[in-house]
Design an enzyme around this catalytic site. Structure first.
Site, mmCIF file in Angstrom:
data_model
loop_
_atom_site.group_PDB
_atom_site.id
_atom_site.type_symbol
_atom_site.label_atom_id
_atom_site.label_comp_id
_atom_site.label_asym_id
_atom_site.label_seq_id
_atom_site.Cartn_x
_atom_site.Cartn_y
_atom_site.Cartn_z
ATOM 1 C CE LYS A 34 -1.040 0.174 5.108
ATOM 2 N NZ LYS A 34 -1.775 -0.263 6.491
ATOM 3 N NE ARG A 129 -5.971 -2.243 12.075
ATOM 4 C CZ ARG A 129 -5.321 -1.245 11.153
ATOM 5 N NH1 ARG A 129 -4.902 0.122 10.923
ATOM 6 N NH2 ARG A 129 -5.409 -2.391 10.455
#
Length: 371
Positions: A34, A129
């Site tokens: 990414k 998360r």
């Protein structure tokens, strides 16, 4: 124009280092790309280097990977938005999931597209998360098994990215045990337990990764040679795979302390100056890069005589002291970069991207063994 360089020989060295490390521990690993923001030339470097699975959290980047290399297995490494189910199935061979309704949508699309979509179920291990609660995993897994064209290939977790919670042997043992419990309940084998990201690598050095943990997703350590657990570097890996190069567009001897009444600058700060510097001068340079492209706090000049003073939207101000290196307008300066600096520069259309295919042997030897 400023540009960021990817040094492919140094990246390949880091890749070989990690490949041996994971191979010695019989662990599979995928590469998180990414950071490259879907840039084709940089992705080609990775694709030419390895046939491993590539992970990203942006669909457009996975689409680019599939266009460059249709046979490469792609992994979407965040819980998908339900509305993107069709594209997820089309461009991601595997996705990380936490919501049953989303997996149902993926199932419908997989049936429509005549595919089997693979998923990793993410489990909450303290980072807060993404991840379902461990107590809900057995029921969740059973519900997923009822869905057509969906195959659960892993149980995973994420640590360190939000609250900085570090992995440890106990957490990893628990994660593997959760997988074993589900396997025993349903008589289904789950191939992978994905223990986390680069932050988990140092546990391998200490033999603190329990048996059964057999999959990692690695980005930062591959590209930066970092020990994320201890916020340091790994000896034997390169930290300068990426370099930022900027051009000097102005150079003058100027006062060290500005004159006039100070308000706030572009970032809302009021710079403070030492009164003892009043009357002093130094050689100041302006470089063709600014806050739109980089955060000056995340880069470091290669030349120790160069000091970053600050930056505005599209210019960076440098103090060259007495200019002992005899820089002039048109010369370039190099900076090392951390993860966030590269990410920001890769997202900027105003920073060119270049690939270095070859590097001097002496350069490799000098950096190969540094700490």
């Amino acid at each position: 124009m400023s540009y960021i360089t990817l040094n492919s020989p140094k990246l390949f060295h880091n890749y070989q280092y990690l490949e041996k490390l994971f191979s010695d521990h019989e662990i599979h690993w995928a590469i998180v790309v990414k950071l490259l923001c879907g840039h084709e030339d940089f992705l080609k470097v990775v694709l030419q280097m390895t046939g491993k699975d590539l992970c990203d959290s942006r669909l457009s980047n996975l689409k680019t990977i599939k266009e460059l290399s249709p046979g490469t297995r792609t992994i979407y490494i965040k819980p998908p938005a339900r509305r993107l189910a069709a594209s997820i199935v089309r461009f991601a061979d595997v996705s990380f999931n936490t919501e049953l309704n989303t997996i149902k949508a993926l199932s419908d699309e997989a049936v429509q597209q005549q595919k089997v979509h693979k998923i990793v179920i993410m489990v909450e291990m303290g980072e807060l998360r993404e991840g379902i609660m461990a107590k809900d995993l057995p029921q969740f897994f059973g519900d997923v098994l009822k869905l057509p064209n969906i195959e659960v290939v892993g149980i995973g977790t994420n640590l360190n990215c939000l609250n900085g919670i570090l992995p440890d042997e106990r957490k990893l043992f628990k994660l593997n045990r959760y997988k074993e419990i589900v396997e025993e309940m349903y008589g289904r084998e789950i191939p992978y337990v994905s223990a986390g990201s680069s932050v988990t690598i140092p546990l391998l050095f200490k033999n603190q990764v329990p048996e059964g943990i057999n999959h990692f997703r690695i980005g930062e350590t591959l590209f930066f040679g970092t020990d994320v657990y201890q916020d340091s570097v790994i000896s034997g890996m390169y930290q300068d795979v990426f370099t930022l190069t900027v051009e000097i567009i102005e150079m003058r001897e100027k006062p060290v302390v500005p004159a006039g009444t100070a308000g706030t600058n572009l970032t809302g700060d009021t710079p403070v100056h030492d009164e003892k510097d009043i009357g002093k001068t130094s050689v100041r340079a302006i470089a063709d890069v600014g806050l739109l492209d980089i955060d000056q706090k995340n880069i470091c000049p290669v030349d120790p005589e160069v000091e970053i003073i600050g930056a505005s939207s599209d210019m960076m101000i440098l103090d060259l002291g007495d200019n002992a290196s005899h820089f002039k307008v048109g010369d370039t300066l190099e900076f090392t970069m951390n993860y966030m600096a590269v990410l920001r520069a890769m997202n900027s259309d105003y920073v060119d991207k270049k690939v270095v295919q070859k590097v001097a042997a002496n350069d490799l030897k000098i950096l190969e063994f540094r700490n």
